[in-house]
Design an enzyme around this catalytic site. Structure first.
Site, short mmCIF file in Angstrom:
data_model
loop_
_atom_site.label_atom_id
_atom_site.label_comp_id
_atom_site.label_asym_id
_atom_site.label_seq_id
_atom_site.Cartn_x
_atom_site.Cartn_y
_atom_site.Cartn_z
N LYS A 65 -51.14 29.36 -7.90
CA LYS A 65 -49.90 29.87 -8.49
C LYS A 65 -50.26 30.98 -9.47
O LYS A 65 -51.04 30.77 -10.39
CB LYS A 65 -49.16 28.74 -9.23
CG LYS A 65 -48.04 29.21 -10.17
CD LYS A 65 -47.30 28.06 -10.83
CE LYS A 65 -46.32 28.56 -11.91
NZ LYS A 65 -45.57 27.47 -12.56
N ASP A 110 -43.93 33.51 -17.14
CA ASP A 110 -42.83 32.63 -16.75
C ASP A 110 -41.84 32.48 -17.91
O ASP A 110 -42.00 31.63 -18.77
CB ASP A 110 -43.38 31.26 -16.33
CG ASP A 110 -42.27 30.30 -15.92
OD1 ASP A 110 -41.12 30.77 -15.72
OD2 ASP A 110 -42.55 29.09 -15.78
N LYS A 120 -36.37 29.76 -20.80
CA LYS A 120 -37.06 28.80 -21.67
C LYS A 120 -36.71 29.06 -23.13
O LYS A 120 -36.37 30.19 -23.49
CB LYS A 120 -38.58 28.97 -21.51
CG LYS A 120 -39.14 28.46 -20.19
CD LYS A 120 -40.65 28.69 -20.14
CE LYS A 120 -41.23 28.24 -18.82
NZ LYS A 120 -41.14 26.80 -18.57
N ASP A 163 -49.47 31.27 -17.06
CA ASP A 163 -48.89 30.56 -15.91
C ASP A 163 -49.48 31.07 -14.59
O ASP A 163 -49.06 30.66 -13.51
CB ASP A 163 -47.37 30.71 -15.93
CG ASP A 163 -46.66 29.53 -15.27
OD1 ASP A 163 -47.27 28.46 -15.15
OD2 ASP A 163 -45.49 29.70 -14.87
N GLU A 182 -40.20 27.63 -10.59
CA GLU A 182 -40.51 28.77 -9.72
C GLU A 182 -41.86 28.66 -9.03
O GLU A 182 -42.06 29.23 -7.97
CB GLU A 182 -40.44 30.08 -10.53
CG GLU A 182 -41.70 30.45 -11.32
CD GLU A 182 -42.08 29.46 -12.40
OE1 GLU A 182 -41.22 28.69 -12.84
OE2 GLU A 182 -43.26 29.44 -12.81
N ARG A 185 -43.34 26.23 -7.52
CA ARG A 185 -43.28 25.56 -6.22
C ARG A 185 -42.70 26.48 -5.14
O ARG A 185 -43.03 26.35 -3.97
CB ARG A 185 -42.47 24.26 -6.35
CG ARG A 185 -41.06 24.45 -6.80
CD ARG A 185 -40.42 23.15 -7.29
NE ARG A 185 -40.85 22.80 -8.65
CZ ARG A 185 -40.47 21.70 -9.30
NH1 ARG A 185 -39.67 20.82 -8.71
NH2 ARG A 185 -40.88 21.46 -10.53
N1 BES Z 1 -44.96 26.96 -15.79
C1 BES Z 1 -44.10 25.87 -16.02
C2 BES Z 1 -44.84 24.57 -16.32
C3 BES Z 1 -45.67 24.54 -17.57
C4 BES Z 1 -45.14 24.00 -18.73
C5 BES Z 1 -46.97 25.00 -17.58
C6 BES Z 1 -45.92 23.93 -19.87
C7 BES Z 1 -47.73 24.95 -18.72
C8 BES Z 1 -47.21 24.41 -19.87
C9 BES Z 1 -43.21 25.64 -14.79
O1 BES Z 1 -42.88 26.77 -14.07
C10 BES Z 1 -41.93 25.07 -15.28
O2 BES Z 1 -41.22 25.75 -15.96
N2 BES Z 1 -41.66 23.83 -14.92
C11 BES Z 1 -40.47 23.17 -15.31
C12 BES Z 1 -39.89 22.49 -14.12
C13 BES Z 1 -38.51 21.95 -14.35
C14 BES Z 1 -37.54 23.08 -14.50
C15 BES Z 1 -38.14 21.06 -13.18
C16 BES Z 1 -40.85 22.16 -16.39
O3 BES Z 1 -41.92 21.54 -16.27
O4 BES Z 1 -40.11 22.03 -17.35
ZN ZN Z 2 -44.21 28.34 -14.22
MN MN Z 3 -41.16 27.76 -14.85
#
Ligand code: BES
Ligand code: ZN
Ligand code: MN
Length: 498
Positions: A259, A264, A271, A282, A343, A345
């Site tokens: 990835k 992000d 966020k 990310d 995103e 996935r």
């Molecule tokens: N890149 C993030 C996950 C992440 C969070 C990586 C903290 C490193 C530190 C990922 O793209 C994300 O935003 N995931 C969401 C998924 C949710 C919307 C289902 C998450 O984990 O909150």
């Molecule tokens: Zn992400």
């Molecule tokens: Mn994300």
């Protein structure tokens, strides 16, 4: 990178000295010589500090005499019984711990009378890993703040054996450094195009074939899931395909996917501001795949390996994808994008399918900073491992124990599928709060076609918030050592500790 030389043991006339000692070990060799030259100063300090030699215990002695600036004595833990199995890792960590205390020294020698040449090489490797620093953007640093250390002299009566054991580790260290450099870069510099270019630059000279696809090609192919994520950003997406051919042309390759979200923001499902700067890393999964390919090439691994990274920036804008949009993935399956922040996935879905179609690999391993939920599950100690194949999973767990980059297996299961049901498309991209890391993996599995596959959720381990034995604060490079060991274990049987 810290330069390593292996030389015959003699007490250095100046500079600092590292002594790595096991529990209950008595002075001998250079340790004994240092003890005598300093009239027992080291022994007195160790007694006063109640130093026992337990793992990573450190006692630093300033100006003990005999021209030495410092002596750092670091524990290796117990060298007997079952613990002996872990001696390579103990040596690596002790080497890292020692160097962490000596970065301002100019000349450092390392002695460890009880270690084999291979263990000494591991100690040197630990020192190299720990002495990494990303200082590209420091322009006003004072002389007295900069590390000075450029070379470590490892004392051994078998310099050639140690040198030979160090060669593949040095290749690994180069890969880890490359990964850390990429992961540390800010997102204004490291756009998808820039990251693709850096991969090409770093790898093509090593004999890796690098192909870069831009938005037109990706549209032609029908990478609808990946392109949906990219469409809100002014920075165009890239997919980079890297190929290392170290085995015969008829050998099926193995595949690594990463990835590579260079930033992000969450997109329209934006966020919160606090901590958003972390999302520059990310792209750590992609950074790791690139560093791994460099390692495999540098040590001429006898394997055919393909690396694929999906590079996009996830931004909110007038052209950004909206919650509720339906995209068509490269596999043909449609996805309702409920949350634009899920995103990673979407990017991996297209890569996984393309990877099988193009390369029909023996197995695939993907790396992704995929979910915050895996941090809730496992913290920052282990990566989450999800796999449809027990052998691959067990080999990853074994490689993790060996390298210290540990992984913990998490479940997949039909039961989780209903959380991904969409009312209007084949699936939605989020499964709600329960088991967030599992439903993310379950989503990816829909693009694997039952091909042996493992997914590593590295969100908790890609970035260190404080120094540890072999990883300074910042980008860890997690996965390079793990997957290099996985390849070595599968295909090469590297000589074990000598
Ligand atoms: N890149 C993030 C996950 C992440 C969070 C990586 C903290 C490193 C530190 C990922 O793209 C994300 O935003 N995931 C969401 C998924 C949710 C919307 C289902 C998450 O984990 O909150
Ligand atoms: Zn992400
Ligand atoms: Mn994300």
């Amino acid at each position: 990178m810290l330069e390593i030389e292996f030389i015959e043991p003699r007490l250095p006339a100046r500079g600092a000295l590292i002594l790595l000692v096991g529990e209950g070990e008595k002075p001998s060799g250079v340790w004994q010589a240092a003890e005598e030259a300093t009239a027992g100063a080291i022994g007195r300090a160790l007694a006063a500090a109640e130093f026992k030699g337990s793992k990573n215990q450190i006692c630093t002695i300033l100006a003990p005499g005999a021209g030495l600036t410092r002596v750092a004595v670091v524990g290796l833990g117990s060298r007997e019984g079952d613990a002996a199995k872990a001696t390579m890792l103990a040596a690596e960590e002790a080497g890292g711990t020692a160097i962490g205390a000596l970065l301002r020294e100019e000349a450092v020698a390392l002695a460890a009378p009880s270690l084999s040449p291979a263990e000494l090489a591991a100690a040197a490797f630990g020192a190299v890993l720990r002495s990494y620093r990303f200082d590209r953007y420091r322009t006003r640093e004072k002389e007295e703040e900069k590390p000075r250390l450029a070379r470590l002299s490892v004392l051994t009566d078998k310099p050639q054996a140690a040198e030979a054991a160090y060669a593949p580790l040095r290749a690994e260290a180069e890969g880890v450094y490359l990964t850390r450099d990429l992961v540390s870069e800010p997102a204004n510099v490291l756009t998808p195009a820039e990251l693709a270019q850096r991969a090409e630059q770093a790898l093509s000279t090593l004999g890796v074939t690098v192909d870069v696809m831009g938005p037109e090609r990706l549209r032609e192919l029908g990478f609808g899931a990946l392109l949906g994520v990219a469409q809100g950003s002014a920075n165009e997406p890239r997919v980079v395909v890297m190929r290392w051919s170290g085995a015969g042309p008829t050998t099926q390759p193995v595949a690594f996917l990463g990835k590579g979200v260079t930033f992000d923001s969450g997109g329209i499902s934006i966020k919160p501001a606090s901590g958003m700067e972390d999302m520059k890393w990310d792209m750590a999964g992609a950074g790791t795949v690139i560093g791994l390919m460099a390692t495999l090439a540098r040590r001429k691994a006898r394997v055919n390996a393909v690396g694929l990274v999906g590079l996009v920036e996830n931004m909110p804008s007038g052209t950004a994808q909206r919650p509720g949009d339906v995209v068509k993935s490269y596999s043909g399956q449609t996805i309702e994008v409920i949350n634009t922040d899920a995103e990673g996935r979407l990017v991996l879905a297209d890569l996984l399918w393309y990877c099988q179609e193009q390369f029909n690999p023996q197995w695939m391993v993907d790396l992704a900073t995929l979910t915050g939920a895996i941090i809730i599950s496992l913290g920052h100690e282990q990566a989450g491992l999800f796999s449809n194949n027990d052998e691959l999973a067990e080999r990853l767990i074994a490689a993790g124990k060996k390298t210290g980059e540990r992984v913990w297996r998490m479940p997949l299961g039909e039961e989780y599928n209903q959380q991904l049901k969409s009312d209007i498309a084949d699936m939605k991209n989020v499964g709600g709060r329960p088991a967030g890391a599992v439903t993310a993996a379950q989503f990816l599995q829909r693009f694997t076609n039952d091909k042996p596959w493992a997914h590593l959720d590295i969100a908790g381990v890609a970035w260190n918030t404080k120094d540890s034995a072999v990883v300074p604060k910042g980008a860890s490079g997690f996965g390079v050592r793990l997957l290099d060991q996985l390849v070595a274990g599968y295909y090469e049987e590297r000589p074990e500790q000598g």
